[in-house]
Design an enzyme around this catalytic site. Structure first.
Site, PDB file in Angstrom:
ATOM      1  N   HIS A  18     -22.374  28.219  72.429  1.00 51.85           N
ATOM      2  CA  HIS A  18     -21.349  28.263  73.477  1.00 51.85           C
ATOM      3  C   HIS A  18     -19.956  28.461  72.857  1.00 51.85           C
ATOM      4  O   HIS A  18     -19.155  29.254  73.311  1.00 51.85           O
ATOM      5  CB  HIS A  18     -21.415  26.968  74.291  1.00 51.85           C
ATOM      6  CG  HIS A  18     -21.409  25.710  73.456  1.00 51.85           C
ATOM      7  ND1 HIS A  18     -22.271  25.527  72.407  1.00 51.85           N
ATOM      8  CD2 HIS A  18     -20.633  24.600  73.490  1.00 51.85           C
ATOM      9  CE1 HIS A  18     -22.027  24.351  71.842  1.00 51.85           C
ATOM     10  NE2 HIS A  18     -21.035  23.776  72.480  1.00 51.85           N
ATOM     11  N   ARG A  19     -19.687  27.706  71.770  1.00 51.14           N
ATOM     12  CA  ARG A  19     -18.386  27.797  71.103  1.00 51.14           C
ATOM     13  C   ARG A  19     -18.192  29.186  70.487  1.00 51.14           C
ATOM     14  O   ARG A  19     -17.094  29.749  70.552  1.00 51.14           O
ATOM     15  CB  ARG A  19     -18.312  26.702  70.014  1.00 51.14           C
ATOM     16  CG  ARG A  19     -17.006  26.651  69.239  1.00 51.14           C
ATOM     17  CD  ARG A  19     -16.815  25.319  68.558  1.00 51.14           C
ATOM     18  NE  ARG A  19     -16.808  24.247  69.538  1.00 51.14           N
ATOM     19  CZ  ARG A  19     -17.821  23.393  69.729  1.00 51.14           C
ATOM     20  NH1 ARG A  19     -18.902  23.438  68.977  1.00 51.14           N
ATOM     21  NH2 ARG A  19     -17.744  22.487  70.674  1.00 51.14           N
ATOM     22  N   PHE A  66     -22.935  17.850  65.003  1.00 50.13           N
ATOM     23  CA  PHE A  66     -22.260  16.653  65.509  1.00 50.13           C
ATOM     24  C   PHE A  66     -22.645  16.439  66.968  1.00 50.13           C
ATOM     25  O   PHE A  66     -23.333  17.276  67.574  1.00 50.13           O
ATOM     26  CB  PHE A  66     -20.736  16.815  65.366  1.00 50.13           C
ATOM     27  CG  PHE A  66     -20.163  17.948  66.186  1.00 50.13           C
ATOM     28  CD1 PHE A  66     -19.672  17.709  67.469  1.00 50.13           C
ATOM     29  CD2 PHE A  66     -20.129  19.242  65.693  1.00 50.13           C
ATOM     30  CE1 PHE A  66     -19.154  18.755  68.234  1.00 50.13           C
ATOM     31  CE2 PHE A  66     -19.594  20.289  66.443  1.00 50.13           C
ATOM     32  CZ  PHE A  66     -19.117  20.032  67.723  1.00 50.13           C
ATOM     33  N   ASP A  76     -12.353  22.738  74.998  1.00 46.64           N
ATOM     34  CA  ASP A  76     -12.980  21.635  75.702  1.00 46.64           C
ATOM     35  C   ASP A  76     -14.414  22.032  76.009  1.00 46.64           C
ATOM     36  O   ASP A  76     -14.667  23.132  76.494  1.00 46.64           O
ATOM     37  CB  ASP A  76     -12.214  21.319  76.995  1.00 46.64           C
ATOM     38  CG  ASP A  76     -12.515  19.910  77.456  1.00 46.64           C
ATOM     39  OD1 ASP A  76     -12.212  18.970  76.699  1.00 46.64           O
ATOM     40  OD2 ASP A  76     -13.088  19.750  78.542  1.00 46.64           O
ATOM     41  N   ASP A 115     -25.830  17.572  69.192  1.00 46.17           N
ATOM     42  CA  ASP A 115     -26.669  18.542  68.470  1.00 46.17           C
ATOM     43  C   ASP A 115     -28.107  18.062  68.214  1.00 46.17           C
ATOM     44  O   ASP A 115     -29.036  18.868  68.301  1.00 46.17           O
ATOM     45  CB  ASP A 115     -26.014  18.954  67.143  1.00 46.17           C
ATOM     46  CG  ASP A 115     -24.907  19.983  67.341  1.00 46.17           C
ATOM     47  OD1 ASP A 115     -24.859  20.608  68.423  1.00 46.17           O
ATOM     48  OD2 ASP A 115     -24.098  20.167  66.418  1.00 46.17           O
ATOM     49  N   ILE A 127     -13.621  17.262  63.802  1.00 42.32           N
ATOM     50  CA  ILE A 127     -13.735  18.051  62.570  1.00 42.32           C
ATOM     51  C   ILE A 127     -14.901  19.043  62.645  1.00 42.32           C
ATOM     52  O   ILE A 127     -14.834  20.150  62.106  1.00 42.32           O
ATOM     53  CB  ILE A 127     -13.942  17.109  61.350  1.00 42.32           C
ATOM     54  CG1 ILE A 127     -12.805  16.094  61.242  1.00 42.32           C
ATOM     55  CG2 ILE A 127     -14.065  17.904  60.058  1.00 42.32           C
ATOM     56  CD1 ILE A 127     -11.504  16.665  60.745  1.00 42.32           C
ATOM     57  N   GLY A 128     -15.974  18.646  63.332  1.00 43.51           N
ATOM     58  CA  GLY A 128     -17.130  19.540  63.482  1.00 43.51           C
ATOM     59  C   GLY A 128     -16.746  20.819  64.214  1.00 43.51           C
ATOM     60  O   GLY A 128     -17.098  21.927  63.793  1.00 43.51           O
TER      61      GLY A 128
HETATM   62  P1  ITT Z   1     -11.205  17.382  70.960  1.00 45.06           P
HETATM   63  O1  ITT Z   1     -10.278  16.574  70.141  1.00 45.06           O
HETATM   64  O2  ITT Z   1     -11.232  18.841  70.547  1.00 45.06           O
HETATM   65  O3  ITT Z   1     -11.035  17.235  72.431  1.00 45.06           O
HETATM   66  P2  ITT Z   1     -13.753  16.051  71.435  1.00 45.06           P
HETATM   67  O4  ITT Z   1     -14.842  15.665  70.489  1.00 45.06           O
HETATM   68  O5  ITT Z   1     -13.100  14.996  72.232  1.00 45.06           O
HETATM   69  O6  ITT Z   1     -12.683  16.870  70.568  1.00 45.06           O
HETATM   70  P3  ITT Z   1     -14.524  17.392  73.912  1.00 45.06           P
HETATM   71  O7  ITT Z   1     -13.464  16.719  74.691  1.00 45.06           O
HETATM   72  O8  ITT Z   1     -14.684  18.864  74.089  1.00 45.06           O
HETATM   73  O9  ITT Z   1     -14.341  17.198  72.334  1.00 45.06           O
HETATM   74  O10 ITT Z   1     -15.858  16.614  74.181  1.00 45.06           O
HETATM   75  C1  ITT Z   1     -17.073  17.162  74.154  1.00 45.06           C
HETATM   76  C2  ITT Z   1     -18.133  16.162  73.799  1.00 45.06           C
HETATM   77  O11 ITT Z   1     -19.316  16.909  73.659  1.00 45.06           O
HETATM   78  C3  ITT Z   1     -17.899  15.441  72.463  1.00 45.06           C
HETATM   79  O12 ITT Z   1     -18.536  14.180  72.475  1.00 45.06           O
HETATM   80  C4  ITT Z   1     -18.603  16.339  71.476  1.00 45.06           C
HETATM   81  O13 ITT Z   1     -19.121  15.607  70.375  1.00 45.06           O
HETATM   82  C5  ITT Z   1     -19.727  16.937  72.309  1.00 45.06           C
HETATM   83  N1  ITT Z   1     -19.906  18.330  71.904  1.00 45.06           N
HETATM   84  C6  ITT Z   1     -19.029  19.350  72.081  1.00 45.06           C
HETATM   85  N2  ITT Z   1     -19.482  20.473  71.531  1.00 45.06           N
HETATM   86  C7  ITT Z   1     -20.671  20.163  70.973  1.00 45.06           C
HETATM   87  C8  ITT Z   1     -21.600  20.885  70.217  1.00 45.06           C
HETATM   88  O14 ITT Z   1     -21.403  22.151  69.885  1.00 45.06           O
HETATM   89  N3  ITT Z   1     -22.698  20.257  69.814  1.00 45.06           N
HETATM   90  C9  ITT Z   1     -22.910  18.963  70.113  1.00 45.06           C
HETATM   91  N4  ITT Z   1     -22.072  18.199  70.791  1.00 45.06           N
HETATM   92  C10 ITT Z   1     -20.951  18.786  71.224  1.00 45.06           C
HETATM   93 NA    NA Z   2     -11.383  15.703  73.879  1.00 49.78          NA
END
Ligand code: ITT
Ligand code: NA
Length: 187
Positions: free
Chosen positions: A169-170, A141, A65, A144, A10-11
């Site tokens: 980055h996002r 989240f 991702d 962070d 959700i974040g």
């Molecule tokens: P999806 O359903 O979109 O895959 P996910 O949380 O599993 O969601 P990822 O596979 O991209 O996402 O995993 C990335 C990990 O890094 C995940 O634990 C995120 O909480 C963390 N992460 C990704 N972007 C972040 C951000 O901008 N700030 C902090 N933590 C981040």
């Molecule tokens: Na994922």
């Protein structure tokens, strides 16, 4: 203009909504779980996920991702960031870096876009920074509370989502996607 974003996070969705609104692109979340390809490459994971989701939904879709790459740990957790966050979390990362002076890290985000029957396209964004000595801040989240972007003293969680979304980055990956989308898909 509206795009579907397949994510369980959700974040990420709230950030994408805020970032793409600047381009007049509306985001709708689909809670579709896609198989995460075992790969060292975020591009491959995002491309595979986007194609899988486009085929299952029968509609164009984006996935994203992301990973945290820590220099002193040779890029760990990188593509394994989600698994590592769910297992050892921020405290575990800080423990691995105990006594380590090199705190350099990089966040990388890869957005994958695909249409049904089409080839996936990917867009990458990155931000350099360092790992804090202890978790700080309440917003955001994941990692962070322990990530301090270059040029700042505060973590992403202390800076807050609005500040984070000016530089993250996002943001960079989604901006690259939005420019391409406007020129190639939405006109
Ligand atoms: P999806 O359903 O979109 O895959 P996910 O949380 O599993 O969601 P990822 O596979 O991209 O996402 O995993 C990335 C990990 O890094 C995940 O634990 C995120 O909480 C963390 N992460 C990704 N972007 C972040 C951000 O901008 N700030 C902090 N933590 C981040
Ligand atoms: Na994922």
């Amino acid at each position: 203009m509206k795009v579907l974003f397949a994510t369980g996070n959700i974040g990420k969705y709230h950030e994408a909504k805020q970032i793409l609104a600047r381009y007049g692109i509306e985001v709708e979340r689909v809670d579709l779980d896609y198989p995460e390809l075992q790969s060292d490459s975020l591009e491959e994971i995002a491309a595979y996920g986007a194609r899988y989701c486009a085929e299952s939904l029968g509609q164009p879709v984006i996935v994203e991702d992301s990973g945290l790459f820590i220099e002193a740990l040779n890029g760990f957790p990188g593509p394994y960031s989600a698994y590592v966050f769910d297992t050892i979390g921020n405290e575990g990362i800080l423990k691995l870096l105990e006594g380590e002076e090199n705190r350099k890290a990089e966040f990388i985000s890869v957005v994958g876009y695909c249409e049904p029957g089409g080839r996936p396209v990917t867009f990458t964004g990155e931000i350099r920074g360092r790992i804090a000595e202890e978790p700080r801040g309440e917003e955001g989240f994941g990692y962070d509370p322990i990530f301090i972007p270059e040029g700042e003293d505060s973590t992403f969680a202390e800076l807050g989502v609005e500040e984070k979304c000016k530089i993250s980055h996002r943001t960079k990956a989604l901006e690259r996607f939005a420019e391409w989308y406007k020129n190639n898909v939405a006109g």
